[in-house]
Design a protein around this motif. Sequence first.
Motif, PDB file in Angstrom:
ATOM      1  N   THR A  64       6.677   9.056   4.191  1.00 20.38           N
ATOM      2  CA  THR A  64       5.397   9.686   3.831  1.00 20.38           C
ATOM      3  C   THR A  64       4.996  10.707   2.214  1.00 20.38           C
ATOM      4  O   THR A  64       4.742  10.445   1.809  1.00 20.38           O
ATOM      5  CB  THR A  64       4.171  10.177   5.146  1.00 20.38           C
ATOM      6  OG1 THR A  64       4.060   9.107   6.457  1.00 20.38           O
ATOM      7  CG2 THR A  64       2.546  10.151   4.908  1.00 20.38           C
TER       8      THR A  64
ATOM      9  N   SER B  36       2.479   9.646  -5.188  1.00 19.65           N
ATOM     10  CA  SER B  36       1.032   9.348  -5.651  1.00 19.65           C
ATOM     11  C   SER B  36       0.477  10.056  -6.648  1.00 19.65           C
ATOM     12  O   SER B  36      -0.274   9.726  -7.151  1.00 19.65           O
ATOM     13  CB  SER B  36       0.838   9.434  -4.470  1.00 19.65           C
ATOM     14  OG  SER B  36       1.372   7.974  -3.642  1.00 19.65           O
TER      15      SER B  36
ATOM     16  N   LYS C 193      -5.018   3.140   3.042  1.00 18.20           N
ATOM     17  CA  LYS C 193      -3.581   2.751   1.928  1.00 18.20           C
ATOM     18  C   LYS C 193      -3.987   1.851   1.353  1.00 18.20           C
ATOM     19  O   LYS C 193      -3.662   1.982  -0.019  1.00 18.20           O
ATOM     20  CB  LYS C 193      -2.427   2.264   3.215  1.00 18.20           C
ATOM     21  CG  LYS C 193      -0.662   2.293   2.425  1.00 18.20           C
ATOM     22  CD  LYS C 193      -0.065   2.433   3.496  1.00 18.20           C
ATOM     23  CE  LYS C 193      -0.555   0.867   4.653  1.00 18.20           C
ATOM     24  NZ  LYS C 193       0.570   0.253   5.131  1.00 18.20           N
ATOM     25  N   TYR C 194      -4.687   0.628   1.420  1.00 17.94           N
ATOM     26  CA  TYR C 194      -5.209   0.156   0.628  1.00 17.94           C
ATOM     27  C   TYR C 194      -5.641   0.109  -0.703  1.00 17.94           C
ATOM     28  O   TYR C 194      -6.175  -0.941  -1.449  1.00 17.94           O
ATOM     29  CB  TYR C 194      -4.996  -1.009   1.237  1.00 17.94           C
ATOM     30  CG  TYR C 194      -3.938  -2.184   2.251  1.00 17.94           C
ATOM     31  CD1 TYR C 194      -2.671  -2.605   1.400  1.00 17.94           C
ATOM     32  CD2 TYR C 194      -3.836  -1.928   3.638  1.00 17.94           C
ATOM     33  CE1 TYR C 194      -1.641  -3.084   1.956  1.00 17.94           C
ATOM     34  CE2 TYR C 194      -2.830  -2.531   4.504  1.00 17.94           C
ATOM     35  CZ  TYR C 194      -1.705  -2.965   3.882  1.00 17.94           C
ATOM     36  OH  TYR C 194      -1.012  -3.281   4.052  1.00 17.94           O
TER      37      TYR C 194
ATOM     38  N   TYR D   9      -6.390  10.864   2.049  1.00 12.06           N
ATOM     39  CA  TYR D   9      -5.483  10.639   2.696  1.00 12.06           C
ATOM     40  C   TYR D   9      -4.129  11.651   2.697  1.00 12.06           C
ATOM     41  O   TYR D   9      -3.798  12.105   4.443  1.00 12.06           O
ATOM     42  CB  TYR D   9      -4.556   9.585   1.834  1.00 12.06           C
ATOM     43  CG  TYR D   9      -3.934   9.044   2.286  1.00 12.06           C
ATOM     44  CD1 TYR D   9      -3.624   7.709   4.026  1.00 12.06           C
ATOM     45  CD2 TYR D   9      -1.816   9.166   2.952  1.00 12.06           C
ATOM     46  CE1 TYR D   9      -2.946   7.195   4.425  1.00 12.06           C
ATOM     47  CE2 TYR D   9      -1.044   8.502   3.406  1.00 12.06           C
ATOM     48  CZ  TYR D   9      -1.133   7.699   4.457  1.00 12.06           C
ATOM     49  OH  TYR D   9      -0.576   7.278   4.769  1.00 12.06           O
TER      50      TYR D   9
ATOM     51  N   THR E 167       3.280   3.162  -2.747  1.00 15.78           N
ATOM     52  CA  THR E 167       1.720   2.748  -1.735  1.00 15.78           C
ATOM     53  C   THR E 167       2.108   2.037  -0.973  1.00 15.78           C
ATOM     54  O   THR E 167       1.517   2.683   0.713  1.00 15.78           O
ATOM     55  CB  THR E 167       0.711   3.494  -2.237  1.00 15.78           C
ATOM     56  OG1 THR E 167       0.764   4.266  -3.888  1.00 15.78           O
ATOM     57  CG2 THR E 167      -0.873   3.418  -2.400  1.00 15.78           C
TER      58      THR E 167
ATOM     59  N   LEU F  18       3.820   3.143   2.659  1.00 18.08           N
ATOM     60  CA  LEU F  18       3.389   4.237   3.509  1.00 18.08           C
ATOM     61  C   LEU F  18       3.077   3.559   4.585  1.00 18.08           C
ATOM     62  O   LEU F  18       2.876   2.304   5.446  1.00 18.08           O
ATOM     63  CB  LEU F  18       1.895   4.901   2.946  1.00 18.08           C
ATOM     64  CG  LEU F  18       1.817   5.705   1.756  1.00 18.08           C
ATOM     65  CD1 LEU F  18       0.516   5.807   1.083  1.00 18.08           C
ATOM     66  CD2 LEU F  18       2.530   7.343   2.280  1.00 18.08           C
TER      67      LEU F  18
ATOM     68  N   GLU G  23      -1.941   4.959   8.321  1.00 20.16           N
ATOM     69  CA  GLU G  23      -3.122   4.049   8.015  1.00 20.16           C
ATOM     70  C   GLU G  23      -3.862   5.689   8.478  1.00 20.16           C
ATOM     71  O   GLU G  23      -3.615   4.987   9.539  1.00 20.16           O
ATOM     72  CB  GLU G  23      -3.660   3.214   8.124  1.00 20.16           C
ATOM     73  CG  GLU G  23      -4.590   2.662   8.369  1.00 20.16           C
ATOM     74  CD  GLU G  23      -6.156   3.554   5.955  1.00 20.16           C
ATOM     75  OE1 GLU G  23      -6.087   4.554   6.445  1.00 20.16           O
ATOM     76  OE2 GLU G  23      -4.741   2.126   5.139  1.00 20.16           O
TER      77      GLU G  23
END
Length: 492
Positions: free
Chosen positions: A282, A289, A370-371, A417, A475, A478, A481
């Motif tokens: 992570t 990211s 995440k998405y 996040y 990403t 990851l 969630e």
Amino acid sequence: MKEQLVSAIQLQEVDLQDGSRNRKTEEVKERKTYTVEEAVETIGFGPFHIMLFVIMGSANIVEAMEIMLLAVVSPEIRCEWHLQDWQVALVSTMVFLGYMVCGVLSGYVADRYGRWKVVIGGFVWSSYFSLLTSFAPSYGWFVFLRSMVGCGVAGTSQGFVLKTEFIPAKYRAYLLPLSTIFWMVGSMLIIILGMTVVPSMGWRWMIRFSILPSVILIGLFMFIPESARFNVSAGNIQGAMATLQRIARMNKASLPEGDLMEPVESERGNCYILVSRAFRRTSLILWFSWFVASFSYYGSVLSSSELLEKNLLCTTDANEKHSIKHVEDESLCYCIPFAMEDYQTLLISSLGEVALIPLNIGLLNVVGRKYSMVIIQLASVVFFMLVNICTTMLGFTMLLFLLRSLVTMNFNVVYIYTAEVYPTVVRSIGMGFCTSFSRIGGMIAPFIAQVLMSKSVVLALTPFAVACFLCALGTALLPIETRGRALLQNST
């Protein structure tokens, strides 16, 4: 006979004492306890959170003004000190260097000694050095003082952690994206100051006026308490209770039955947790990211500023001014300040930062954090390449508008996040490491957007698109969630 009577009385007393002890033991066993997470969820959303949202959100106004100031002031210092492109880019780089160095330090201090102290200290620090910047006698002094401003802004970014730790889980996906409104307001304020103050009074007075919101906010921060989650992790149960009781009174709610009870966390600020088995993947993906989020955001901001300043736009309806192109090899000092229409284009593109907030909220609640990042990063790839298309001035403005919307959404989701995935004991230092990696992206972006742009627009914009594409792939890997998940207190 007397001895038997005495023995009987003594036995009776022993039985009474044993019974008393048993009742006390049962009372202790029956006494209810609760955690800060349960207290926050029980109190729910109310007036306190509105106050928190406005005051802590306003902190984003100040942060945006300090960072976006560079895009507005670049043409002015280029002319005043006869700077080359790389020297202008170095100003932005040094600001982000200060942010990077102090990002980890402020995160460690926030986890060890409290979020509130770091945030208020960051505002005082950045305001003081920003004021000194307006008196900079030379380019060297300007660069040094702006790097000190960046160091202070790193401390103010811990306000996002402080705000997140007070908001109930189901409201975070709605309130935290709305924080971009305040960033947009800050961006627009500095552009308006550029439009109104720079032509008549100069860039130095623009900087002096820009610190006024910071001075006001320092007073308003007195109404924001220290994080209850931090207090319990530090063993200050009384301080946490006082904060929770205050929130409950303001929201006209009640705390759960029983006593607040959580263990003292001795590993506060332990950076090794970030690379432990539970968080290693992570952390590595998040660091990249954040790098890309900053690289693409400041790439879009500085690219638009550079395209307008140097008249590098490929427009089918260019006016006489915008038909003159800047050629770096032919002029050491390119001295054409922003025209009013350039400020207007920057202003409209800043509005793009809030245009897609409803979409942002919808994605966070439907597909998760995440998405949401994956979708936004792939869309950013497309719009970075679309900026190369030869179009009208209106078309260019709309492309900038949508590009700014996407890169801002990405930054916002990454913030959310990160604040949700790390436990309280390392939430601030985790955010500190992430923001430091993001500033590496901010340090590189000016040399792409402000130096390479004079050579080739396509060559300057392609690295931003490639970085967003690679980030989308990372990403997707990851492991966690965080949608609807309670904030963790420790790493176990």
